[in-house]
Scaffold this motif. Structure first.
Motif, short mmCIF file in Angstrom:
data_model
loop_
_atom_site.label_atom_id
_atom_site.label_comp_id
_atom_site.label_asym_id
_atom_site.label_seq_id
_atom_site.Cartn_x
_atom_site.Cartn_y
_atom_site.Cartn_z
N ARG A 26 -17.98 26.90 5.53
CA ARG A 26 -19.34 26.07 5.60
C ARG A 26 -20.28 26.32 6.71
O ARG A 26 -19.46 26.78 7.57
N GLU A 27 -21.44 26.66 6.46
CA GLU A 27 -22.23 26.98 7.15
C GLU A 27 -23.67 26.19 7.49
O GLU A 27 -23.60 25.22 6.83
N ARG A 28 -24.48 26.80 8.65
CA ARG A 28 -25.20 25.04 8.99
C ARG A 28 -26.79 25.65 7.71
O ARG A 28 -27.20 24.58 7.77
N ASP A 29 -26.81 26.01 7.42
CA ASP A 29 -27.86 25.88 5.84
C ASP A 29 -27.01 26.20 4.75
O ASP A 29 -28.40 26.39 3.54
N CYS A 31 -23.06 27.44 2.58
CA CYS A 31 -21.63 27.92 2.73
C CYS A 31 -22.00 28.38 1.66
O CYS A 31 -22.26 29.43 1.11
N THR A 41 -23.61 33.61 -1.42
CA THR A 41 -24.18 32.66 -0.73
C THR A 41 -24.68 31.35 -1.08
O THR A 41 -25.59 31.66 -2.13
N ALA A 44 -27.63 24.69 0.80
CA ALA A 44 -27.08 23.03 1.48
C ALA A 44 -27.44 22.65 0.70
O ALA A 44 -26.61 21.25 0.28
N SER A 48 -23.68 20.78 -1.44
CA SER A 48 -23.48 19.07 -1.26
C SER A 48 -23.73 18.54 -2.65
O SER A 48 -22.59 17.64 -2.64
N SER A 58 -11.19 22.00 7.69
CA SER A 58 -12.61 21.45 8.20
C SER A 58 -11.82 20.26 8.76
O SER A 58 -12.70 19.07 9.49
N LYS A 61 -11.64 20.30 12.08
CA LYS A 61 -13.30 20.85 12.82
C LYS A 61 -13.76 18.95 13.23
O LYS A 61 -14.66 19.22 14.42
N HIS A 62 -13.59 18.41 12.74
CA HIS A 62 -14.09 16.77 12.49
C HIS A 62 -13.15 15.63 12.89
O HIS A 62 -13.14 14.45 13.27
#
Length: 350
Positions: A26-29, A31, A41, A44, A48, A58, A61-62
């Motif tokens: 996962r990336e900011r813009d 995945c 790539t 988003a 989703s 992940s 990370k959370h």
């Protein structure tokens, strides 16, 4: 456990079978789909729409860092209660033991337990430390009694782990969990019955116990259990051990919460934790690597938790152990040594 718990999330389109899942970063813009033909790539919005099984990365990370820090503090307090339990079992060794000293060697034993399977190294360190101290009468410490106290410390600890696991399992869904749950129920009953038999029956007359390695290993336990002061010491240690066990289960359940997971079968969190502790006590692999992890993944799966959650809980709990082990190693090397004997065996503080 790499085959069961991937590091990256494993995702698939909800309109396709789940066996078509691929690794996803996962990336900011959006995945990145890691396909066999190469990385792809996506944005988003498309990302989703994917259904995913979380990976270990992940999941960690959370995690709620504040909750994990609080659980680490509880783990440290749990080692203090463990030191109280061991000190109670050593109560009639006729050695003046301050609780702070016993707690220190308990933490140092964490480091020794990392090195050898089943925590054997930590047990050896505890025995060596206590037997190096003189008794109140000035003679050497009774090695057999000290060794028996360490062995009983393990037995009492596992007994209360099993007992509390069954009790909490009964409180959160009943104990109808099949043979494993009944095995946990039988463990404390068998240990208590064994102690009663050893105190009252001439079991040393049995050929298996009259000589050889088994006889030599059990001789100090027989001597300890038959001492008139043993029942009170074991009973008090059991009461403290119940607090230790409750603390451990709170820590494990708290780690599940800190990772944002909610089990559908709550009792399996406690049953699985008990089984992981028991498996980890078997001297098979150093630090229980592989064996404990597998137990967490298997039993937490029955609780409805993803493999990544189970493995993350195991690794975080092991991290607590290693943090204390590092502290124990530093405490050990900082002990004063006899003058002119660099590298000599460390003397316990007086």
């Amino acid at each position: 456990m790499a085959w069961a718990v991937p590091v990256r999330d494993r995702c698939w389109d909800e309109h396709t079978p789940s066996h078509t899942q691929v690794s996803v970063s996962r990336e900011r813009d959006g995945c990145v789909l890691h396909l066999k033909s190469g990385d792809v790539t996506i944005g988003a919005s498309d990302c989703s729409q994917l259904k995913c099984d979380p990976g270990l990365a992940s999941t960690l990370k959370h995690a709620r860092i504040g909750v994990i820090a609080a659980l680490l503090a509880l783990y440290v307090l749990g080692t203090a209660a463990w030191a109280v339990r061991w000190r109670l079992l050593l109560g009639f060794a006729e050695i003046d033991l301050r609780l702070a000293e016993v707690w220190r060697i308990t933490i140092e034993a964490q480091a020794g337990g990392v090195l050898l399977p089943g925590g054997v190294g930590g047990d050896a360190l505890r025995i060596a430390w206590v037997t190096a101290r003189p008794t109140r009468r000035g003679g050497p410490a009774p090695v057999a009694l000290v060794a028996a106290a360490v062995l009983l410390d393990r037995a009492v600890g596992l007994t209360l782990i099993a007992t509390v696991a069954v009790a909490m399992g009964a409180a959160f869904g009943g104990i109808g969990g099949g043979p494993l749950v009944w095995a946990l129920t039988a463990l404390p009953v068998a240990i208590v019955a064994g102690l009663v038999v050893v105190r009252s029956a001439p079991v040393e007359r049995l050929p298996l116990l009259s000589g050889g390695r088994v006889g030599r290993a059990l001789a100090p336990v027989l001597a300890y259990v038959r001492d008139p002061r043993a029942p009170r010491a074991i009973a008090l240690a059991g009461a403290v051990s119940a607090l230790v066990a409750v603390a451990q289960f709170i820590i494990i359940r708290g780690l599940v919460f800190a990772l944002g997971a909610t089990p559908s079968g709550e009792k399996w969190v406690y049953v699985g934790t008990a089984m992981a502790f028991i498996v980890g006590a078997v001297p098979a692999l150093p630090g229980g690597w592989g064996t404990s992890d597998a137990a967490y993944v298997f039993f937490f799966g029955r609780a409805g938790l993803a493999p990544a959650i189970a493995l993350a809980v195991c690794l975080l709990y092991r991290l607590f152990w290693y943090i204390l082990a590092v502290g124990g190693a530093l405490l050990y090397v900082s002990r004063p040594r006899p003058a002119g004997e660099a590298g000599a065996v460390v003397e316990p503080p007086g």
